[in-house]
Write an enzyme that holds these catalytic residues in place. Sequence first.
Site, mmCIF file in Angstrom:
data_model
loop_
_atom_site.group_PDB
_atom_site.id
_atom_site.type_symbol
_atom_site.label_atom_id
_atom_site.label_comp_id
_atom_site.label_asym_id
_atom_site.label_seq_id
_atom_site.Cartn_x
_atom_site.Cartn_y
_atom_site.Cartn_z
ATOM 1 N N HIS A 37 0.832 -1.208 0.000
ATOM 2 C CA HIS A 37 0.000 0.000 0.000
ATOM 3 C C HIS A 37 0.868 1.259 0.000
ATOM 4 C CE1 HIS A 37 -2.737 -2.889 2.308
ATOM 5 N NE2 HIS A 37 -3.474 -2.575 1.255
ATOM 6 N N GLN A 148 -0.736 -4.127 -9.059
ATOM 7 C CA GLN A 148 -0.724 -5.289 -9.970
ATOM 8 C C GLN A 148 -0.981 -6.580 -9.191
ATOM 9 O OE1 GLN A 148 -0.743 -5.595 -13.155
ATOM 10 N NE2 GLN A 148 -0.207 -7.751 -13.428
ATOM 11 N N LYS A 149 -0.775 -6.537 -7.871
ATOM 12 C CA LYS A 149 -1.064 -7.703 -7.021
ATOM 13 C C LYS A 149 -2.465 -8.248 -7.306
ATOM 14 C CE LYS A 149 -1.124 -10.330 -3.255
ATOM 15 N NZ LYS A 149 -2.503 -10.284 -2.864
ATOM 16 N N VAL A 176 4.750 -5.593 -4.507
ATOM 17 C CA VAL A 176 5.807 -5.525 -3.491
ATOM 18 C C VAL A 176 5.816 -6.859 -2.740
ATOM 19 C CG1 VAL A 176 6.622 -4.348 -1.413
ATOM 20 C CG2 VAL A 176 5.592 -3.031 -3.276
ATOM 21 N N SER A 186 -2.624 -8.022 3.214
ATOM 22 C CA SER A 186 -3.179 -7.859 4.569
ATOM 23 C C SER A 186 -3.620 -9.205 5.124
ATOM 24 C CB SER A 186 -4.374 -6.909 4.538
ATOM 25 O OG SER A 186 -4.009 -5.700 3.927
HETATM 26 P P1 AMP Z 1 -6.479 -3.836 -0.437
HETATM 27 O O1 AMP Z 1 -6.283 -3.018 0.796
HETATM 28 O O2 AMP Z 1 -6.103 -5.277 -0.289
HETATM 29 O O3 AMP Z 1 -7.839 -3.625 -1.060
HETATM 30 O O4 AMP Z 1 -5.445 -3.263 -1.496
HETATM 31 C C1 AMP Z 1 -5.446 -1.899 -1.845
HETATM 32 C C2 AMP Z 1 -4.543 -1.698 -3.028
HETATM 33 O O5 AMP Z 1 -3.209 -2.111 -2.698
HETATM 34 C C3 AMP Z 1 -4.956 -2.526 -4.251
HETATM 35 O O6 AMP Z 1 -4.825 -1.727 -5.420
HETATM 36 C C4 AMP Z 1 -3.986 -3.667 -4.226
HETATM 37 O O7 AMP Z 1 -3.745 -4.239 -5.496
HETATM 38 C C5 AMP Z 1 -2.744 -2.983 -3.694
HETATM 39 N N1 AMP Z 1 -1.819 -3.968 -3.137
HETATM 40 C C6 AMP Z 1 -2.097 -4.953 -2.236
HETATM 41 N N2 AMP Z 1 -1.006 -5.709 -2.002
HETATM 42 C C7 AMP Z 1 -0.005 -5.193 -2.768
HETATM 43 C C8 AMP Z 1 1.363 -5.551 -2.978
HETATM 44 N N3 AMP Z 1 1.945 -6.581 -2.346
HETATM 45 N N4 AMP Z 1 2.082 -4.794 -3.846
HETATM 46 C C9 AMP Z 1 1.515 -3.751 -4.494
HETATM 47 N N5 AMP Z 1 0.229 -3.364 -4.349
HETATM 48 C C10 AMP Z 1 -0.523 -4.089 -3.485
#
Ligand code: AMP
Length: 283
Positions: A37, A148-149, A176, A186
């Site tokens: 994030h 991109q995850k 990442v 998370s």
């Molecule tokens: P989330 O809180 O899981 O909804 O994720 C919020 C944003 O963070 C989304 O655009 C995810 O794709 C991105 N995200 C989650 N994990 C990673 C990671 N390991 N590397 C890069 N972006 C991430």
Amino acid sequence: MQTLSTIGELQAAADAARVAGKHIALVPTMGALHKGHISLIERARSMADVVVTSIFVNPAQFGPQEDFEKYPRDLVRDSAQAQAAGTDILFTPDVAVMYPRGFQTYIDNNRLATILEGLERPGHFRGVATVVTKLLNAAKPHIAVFGQKDAQQAALVRMLARDLNIDVEIVVAPIVREPDGLALSSRNVYLSPEQRKNAVALHRSLEKAAEMVRAGERSLDVLRDTMRAVIEGGNPTKIDYIAFVHPETFEPMSEVDPRGTLVVVTVRFGDTRLLDNEILRNT
Ligand code: AMP
């Protein structure tokens, strides 16, 4: 950093920034912030004058048997991290703000939302598309940054912005990873120490496929079988799918396109679903 929690406040702040000629970037998250994030917030910081980070655990994208209730939440820690990474406005609406009584309009998508993750999690992308549209209408950003995850989510958001003429640039930032290769998520906190160790098999399988494609392998069956064997070495509960698709359209591939073939994998360790992906190329 300002913390706002109503749509009206955020729209007013966005209007004021736009009148002042400032560029706004939005980073939507569900909180429990980690370095993935943070990389998105930093990317937004490098591209815009005003960085809005939203934290909202969106009930509409969780299935009835999923982890909405137990999803990790820590607003105090998230707030400090978001600020340190360069957030100007932290948007933390509650469910009643986003879905007030009488809410009844959802955004749907007929193809991308119904394959792969959409098949495994019916209704998930309807929830994602709806909340992203609402956040875009609230923050009025010039740029929105996604990871991109969640490759299928990123493709869906691009499609949504294009199909609905939403005037925003969608930026997709790289995955990442932990030092051993596990993609940050998370949900990694749900893994037992044993599962955490074994989960490295996902990234190993992607690395193996990437190496085989560089060496000239073009058969998806061969790649899938090899990846399956590597993942099974990590003793997973279930491999939900290993799929090879076009990186932007998610059209299925019949063989490796050496200019770019996206391989997406989803694996369960116990009740925890882990997603990972990589673009395979011949160089
Ligand atoms: P989330 O809180 O899981 O909804 O994720 C919020 C944003 O963070 C989304 O655009 C995810 O794709 C991105 N995200 C989650 N994990 C990673 C990671 N390991 N590397 C890069 N972006 C991430």
